[in-house]
Design an enzyme around this catalytic site. Sequence first.
Site, PDB file in Angstrom:
ATOM      1  N   GLY A   8       0.820  -1.209   0.000  1.00 60.45           N
ATOM      2  CA  GLY A   8       0.000   0.000   0.000  1.00 60.45           C
ATOM      3  C   GLY A   8       0.847   1.248   0.000  1.00 60.45           C
ATOM      4  O   GLY A   8       0.505   2.253  -0.661  1.00 60.45           O
ATOM      5  N   GLY A   9       1.984   1.203   0.705  1.00 62.14           N
ATOM      6  CA  GLY A   9       2.911   2.339   0.677  1.00 62.14           C
ATOM      7  C   GLY A   9       3.525   2.526  -0.689  1.00 62.14           C
ATOM      8  O   GLY A   9       3.608   3.657  -1.193  1.00 62.14           O
TER       9      GLY A   9
ATOM     10  N   TRP B  13       2.216   1.665  -3.493  1.00 57.47           N
ATOM     11  CA  TRP B  13       1.155   2.131  -4.382  1.00 57.47           C
ATOM     12  C   TRP B  13       1.079   3.663  -4.347  1.00 57.47           C
ATOM     13  O   TRP B  13       0.853   4.297  -5.356  1.00 57.47           O
ATOM     14  CB  TRP B  13      -0.181   1.517  -3.968  1.00 57.47           C
ATOM     15  CG  TRP B  13      -1.325   1.903  -4.852  1.00 57.47           C
ATOM     16  CD1 TRP B  13      -1.754   1.268  -5.978  1.00 57.47           C
ATOM     17  CD2 TRP B  13      -2.214   3.027  -4.685  1.00 57.47           C
ATOM     18  NE1 TRP B  13      -2.837   1.906  -6.516  1.00 57.47           N
ATOM     19  CE2 TRP B  13      -3.140   2.997  -5.754  1.00 57.47           C
ATOM     20  CE3 TRP B  13      -2.311   4.058  -3.748  1.00 57.47           C
ATOM     21  CZ2 TRP B  13      -4.147   3.941  -5.899  1.00 57.47           C
ATOM     22  CZ3 TRP B  13      -3.306   4.996  -3.893  1.00 57.47           C
ATOM     23  CH2 TRP B  13      -4.216   4.939  -4.946  1.00 57.47           C
ATOM     24  N   HIS B  14       1.302   4.234  -3.156  1.00 58.59           N
ATOM     25  CA  HIS B  14       1.201   5.693  -3.023  1.00 58.59           C
ATOM     26  C   HIS B  14       2.362   6.424  -3.671  1.00 58.59           C
ATOM     27  O   HIS B  14       2.234   7.595  -4.038  1.00 58.59           O
ATOM     28  CB  HIS B  14       1.128   6.075  -1.537  1.00 58.59           C
ATOM     29  CG  HIS B  14      -0.243   5.943  -0.961  1.00 58.59           C
ATOM     30  ND1 HIS B  14      -0.715   4.788  -0.402  1.00 58.59           N
ATOM     31  CD2 HIS B  14      -1.262   6.827  -0.881  1.00 58.59           C
ATOM     32  CE1 HIS B  14      -1.958   4.957   0.016  1.00 58.59           C
ATOM     33  NE2 HIS B  14      -2.319   6.196  -0.270  1.00 58.59           N
ATOM     34  N   GLY B  15       3.506   5.769  -3.806  1.00 60.21           N
ATOM     35  CA  GLY B  15       4.647   6.442  -4.404  1.00 60.21           C
ATOM     36  C   GLY B  15       5.850   5.530  -4.495  1.00 60.21           C
ATOM     37  O   GLY B  15       6.066   4.687  -3.625  1.00 60.21           O
TER      38      GLY B  15
END
Length: 328
Positions: free
Chosen positions: A320-321, A323-325
């Site tokens: 998920g981290g 995915w954010h950048g």
Amino acid sequence: MLFNSLQFIVFFAGFFTLYLFLKHRSQNKLIFFGSYVFYAFWDWRFCSLIFLSTLVDYACALRIFQARQNKARQKVFLFLSLFTNLSLLCFFKYFGFFTESLEIFLNGLGIAYSRPVINIILPVGISFYTFQTLSYTIDVYKGAINPTKKFWEFGAYVAFFPQLIAGPIERASHLLPQILRPRTMSFDLFSQGCFLFFWGLFQKVFVADNLGLMVDPVFASPEKFSADRILIAVYAFAFQIYCDFAGYSNMARGLGKCLGFDIMLNFRRPYFVTNPVDFWRRWHISLSTWLRDYLYIPLGGSYRGHLITLRNLGITMFLGGLWHGAAW
């Protein structure tokens, strides 16, 4: 094309006028082509990536459904969908990050390695529409939904411009049926949509952008500021990021209502919670539920012992981290 731009006002005025006078099937084709025009204002070349994802997942979902008595054949087409979409996402978003990390790691071991330098443009919204279209083929594979044979309607679902750039990440089970059936337009829905859109615009332009003027200089050079000024910037950033993202989601929901669609709520008062678990149920709901349903639970969730639960949480939050950048 930003929602708070003159370009978008002209685009939506023309789009909405045509939309009002068209019948259902023609409205869907207008959504399809209009969404590609909307995206092309950023860079027309990357429309091909959305179209490729649409074409692959449309065909794979039909093949998965046709092979429902043959699990091995279903897995082949599910793999093709996952491989195509995730390969595009990894190449355009993570190629530079992975090669740079490999270079640092190998050089740290004393191994001479120079990474290839390729100037790759990150396609706007690719993280959102990739997750959106993947949920479609995965749900067809699980038997949760049946695939559609209507290509234009499926293409409109993937590229639906109100939430194409920054979500919410709409599941096919929620948005696609709204595209397939005729929609009811009313003045009440339109007025609700306008309120949501302008409330989101206020959050984004008046609150988030102005807080950015206070936050950005501090985060860029914290050594130049006092401790109390840094503390104020930290709390200001909490409201900046919320109003920026929730504002965009509200504008997307407002545009959807104007067109007769119900787009899911993405933020539900996340700062009025008492524990982190409840926070993740209220913050970026479309992403947190996607990660839960398509990653955390398939890994085993919290039903296979404490250590497995910790592993699953670690993997989910790590991805998920990313995915954010594309950064550690």
